[in-house]
Design a protein around this motif. Structure first.
Motif, PDB file in Angstrom:
ATOM      1  N   ASP A  68      25.566   4.881 -31.241  1.00  0.00           N
ATOM      2  CA  ASP A  68      24.356   5.277 -30.526  1.00  0.00           C
ATOM      3  C   ASP A  68      23.803   4.069 -29.761  1.00  0.00           C
ATOM      4  OD1 ASP A  68      24.405   7.854 -31.481  1.00  0.00           O
ATOM      5  OD2 ASP A  68      22.698   7.634 -32.841  1.00  0.00           O
ATOM      6  N   ASN A  69      23.229   4.303 -28.592  1.00  0.00           N
ATOM      7  CA  ASN A  69      22.605   3.217 -27.841  1.00  0.00           C
ATOM      8  C   ASN A  69      21.376   2.703 -28.576  1.00  0.00           C
ATOM      9  OD1 ASN A  69      24.424   3.254 -25.723  1.00  0.00           O
ATOM     10  ND2 ASN A  69      23.207   4.646 -24.476  1.00  0.00           N
ATOM     11  N   LEU A  70      21.261   1.380 -28.671  1.00  0.00           N
ATOM     12  CA  LEU A  70      20.091   0.760 -29.288  1.00  0.00           C
ATOM     13  C   LEU A  70      19.123   0.229 -28.234  1.00  0.00           C
ATOM     14  CD1 LEU A  70      21.713  -1.279 -32.222  1.00  0.00           C
ATOM     15  CD2 LEU A  70      20.498   0.906 -32.359  1.00  0.00           C
ATOM     16  N   CYS A  71      19.657  -0.538 -27.290  1.00  0.00           N
ATOM     17  CA  CYS A  71      18.787  -1.150 -26.288  1.00  0.00           C
ATOM     18  C   CYS A  71      19.602  -1.527 -25.062  1.00  0.00           C
ATOM     19  CB  CYS A  71      18.098  -2.385 -26.855  1.00  0.00           C
ATOM     20  SG  CYS A  71      19.238  -3.707 -27.340  1.00  0.00           S
ATOM     21  N   SER A  72      18.886  -1.888 -24.025  1.00  0.00           N
ATOM     22  CA  SER A  72      19.499  -2.358 -22.786  1.00  0.00           C
ATOM     23  C   SER A  72      18.992  -3.767 -22.510  1.00  0.00           C
ATOM     24  CB  SER A  72      19.135  -1.436 -21.627  1.00  0.00           C
ATOM     25  OG  SER A  72      19.696  -1.903 -20.416  1.00  0.00           O
ATOM     26  N   VAL A  73      19.900  -4.668 -22.147  1.00  0.00           N
ATOM     27  CA  VAL A  73      19.527  -6.037 -21.799  1.00  0.00           C
ATOM     28  C   VAL A  73      20.185  -6.402 -20.468  1.00  0.00           C
ATOM     29  CG1 VAL A  73      19.293  -6.741 -24.220  1.00  0.00           C
ATOM     30  CG2 VAL A  73      21.487  -7.074 -23.063  1.00  0.00           C
ATOM     31  N   GLU A  74      19.642  -7.420 -19.813  1.00  0.00           N
ATOM     32  CA  GLU A  74      20.268  -7.851 -18.560  1.00  0.00           C
ATOM     33  C   GLU A  74      20.139  -9.353 -18.375  1.00  0.00           C
ATOM     34  OE1 GLU A  74      16.740  -7.160 -15.232  1.00  0.00           O
ATOM     35  OE2 GLU A  74      18.256  -5.600 -15.519  1.00  0.00           O
ATOM     36  N   SER A  75      21.165  -9.897 -17.723  1.00  0.00           N
ATOM     37  CA  SER A  75      21.108 -11.295 -17.293  1.00  0.00           C
ATOM     38  C   SER A  75      20.775 -11.265 -15.805  1.00  0.00           C
ATOM     39  CB  SER A  75      22.461 -11.982 -17.546  1.00  0.00           C
ATOM     40  OG  SER A  75      23.467 -11.386 -16.741  1.00  0.00           O
ATOM     41  N   ASP A  76      20.998 -12.362 -15.091  1.00  0.00           N
ATOM     42  CA  ASP A  76      20.641 -12.381 -13.670  1.00  0.00           C
ATOM     43  C   ASP A  76      21.553 -11.498 -12.834  1.00  0.00           C
ATOM     44  OD1 ASP A  76      22.754 -14.025 -14.221  1.00  0.00           O
ATOM     45  OD2 ASP A  76      22.217 -15.561 -12.759  1.00  0.00           O
ATOM     46  N   LYS A  77      22.768 -11.217 -13.351  1.00  0.00           N
ATOM     47  CA  LYS A  77      23.713 -10.477 -12.526  1.00  0.00           C
ATOM     48  C   LYS A  77      24.280  -9.224 -13.184  1.00  0.00           C
ATOM     49  CE  LYS A  77      23.908 -13.383  -9.017  1.00  0.00           C
ATOM     50  NZ  LYS A  77      24.925 -14.430  -8.989  1.00  0.00           N
ATOM     51  N   ALA A  78      23.995  -8.977 -14.451  1.00  0.00           N
ATOM     52  CA  ALA A  78      24.592  -7.824 -15.117  1.00  0.00           C
ATOM     53  C   ALA A  78      23.635  -7.223 -16.129  1.00  0.00           C
ATOM     54  CB  ALA A  78      25.891  -8.223 -15.819  1.00  0.00           C
ATOM     55  N   SER A  79      23.764  -5.896 -16.322  1.00  0.00           N
ATOM     56  CA  SER A  79      22.984  -5.218 -17.352  1.00  0.00           C
ATOM     57  C   SER A  79      23.943  -4.563 -18.341  1.00  0.00           C
ATOM     58  CB  SER A  79      22.060  -4.160 -16.741  1.00  0.00           C
ATOM     59  OG  SER A  79      22.816  -3.160 -16.101  1.00  0.00           O
ATOM     60  N   VAL A  80      23.504  -4.469 -19.592  1.00  0.00           N
ATOM     61  CA  VAL A  80      24.363  -3.977 -20.663  1.00  0.00           C
ATOM     62  C   VAL A  80      23.569  -3.101 -21.620  1.00  0.00           C
ATOM     63  CG1 VAL A  80      25.858  -4.621 -22.595  1.00  0.00           C
ATOM     64  CG2 VAL A  80      25.737  -6.088 -20.582  1.00  0.00           C
ATOM     65  N   GLU A  81      24.167  -1.993 -22.023  1.00  0.00           N
ATOM     66  CA  GLU A  81      23.600  -1.191 -23.100  1.00  0.00           C
ATOM     67  C   GLU A  81      24.332  -1.543 -24.388  1.00  0.00           C
ATOM     68  OE1 GLU A  81      23.758   2.909 -22.019  1.00  0.00           O
ATOM     69  OE2 GLU A  81      22.168   2.718 -20.517  1.00  0.00           O
TER      70      GLU A  81
END
Length: 229
Positions: A73-86
């Motif tokens: 299950d998805n917990l959270c979404s994070v991002e750096s300056d160039k990419a986002s990740v679930e």
């Protein structure tokens, strides 16, 4: 970001450092997460993602404290300056603590969430990489999940969404009998648009490798068995 409680022995989770395809040179590797913790409670931490990235921004929570979650299950979404990740859950259990709020800056190695579950072996987290808007041509990069019985953990290719059912194994960095440390590179895999180096969730010995270079590996298939102490 989140701690998960369970009755199993602690397991460290794998990290996938996403290397976007040549079609999207502007994008950078997407962050992954690692799971560690004591008996009964697992602390899900942001893993070292290389490329000099030391922190990310937490952009969204898909769960709250007290929620029950299932593995993947998805917990959270994070991002750096160039990419986002679930980031997805390595466990089936209950969210007992969330460490950060939306828009918080989270440093590599910081706990995201604690999860408590009653299952036996602990599963490792998977990160489904969603490249930044700056590189719309690239697709999410594959991640891996670790499961297994006492003593030996099977490191499997996790469900990465976007309809991707399989990847090609392009390189092994280890062989059977090698000793590895947590976060050592194990292998490189690629889909049609992205390549990823998968890292070990454990410190231990490689006891079995399931695929050869250029093999097609389906989601859910074991990549390697690691015996840890």
């Amino acid at each position: 970001l989140v701690d998960i409680a369970d009755g199993s022995a602690p397991a460290a989770a794998p990290a996938a450092a996403a290397a976007p395809a040549a079609a999207s040179p502007a994008s950078t590797p997407a962050p992954a997460a690692a799971a560690t913790g004591g008996a009964g409670v697992q602390a899900f931490k942001l893993a070292d993602i290389g490329e000099g990235i030391a922190e990310v921004t937490l952009t969204e929570w898909f769960v709250k404290e007290g929620d029950n979650v299932k593995e993947m299950d998805n917990l959270c979404s994070v991002e750096s300056d160039k990419a986002s990740v679930e980031l997805t859950s390595p466990y089936t259990g209950k969210v007992v603590k969330i460490y950060h709020k939306v828009q918080d800056t989270v440093k590599v190695g910081s706990a995201l969430v604690d999860i408590a579950d009653g299952s036996a072996p602990a599963a490792a987290p998977a990160a489904a990489a969603a490249p930044a808007a700056a590189s719309p041509a690239s697709t999410p990069a594959p991640a891996a999940a670790a499961t297994g019985g006492a003593g030996v953990q099977a490191f499997k290719l996790a469900d990465i969404g976007e309809g991707i059912a399989e990847v090609t194994l392009t390189e092994w960095f280890v062989k059977e009998g090698d000793n590895v440390k947590e976060m050592d590179n194990l292998c490189s895999v690629e889909s049609d648009k992205a390549s990823v180096e998968l890292t070990s969730p454990y410190t231990g010995k490689v006891v079995k490798i399931y695929h050869k270079v250029q093999d097609t590996v389906k989601v859910g298939s074991a990549l390697v068995d690691i015996a840890d102490g």
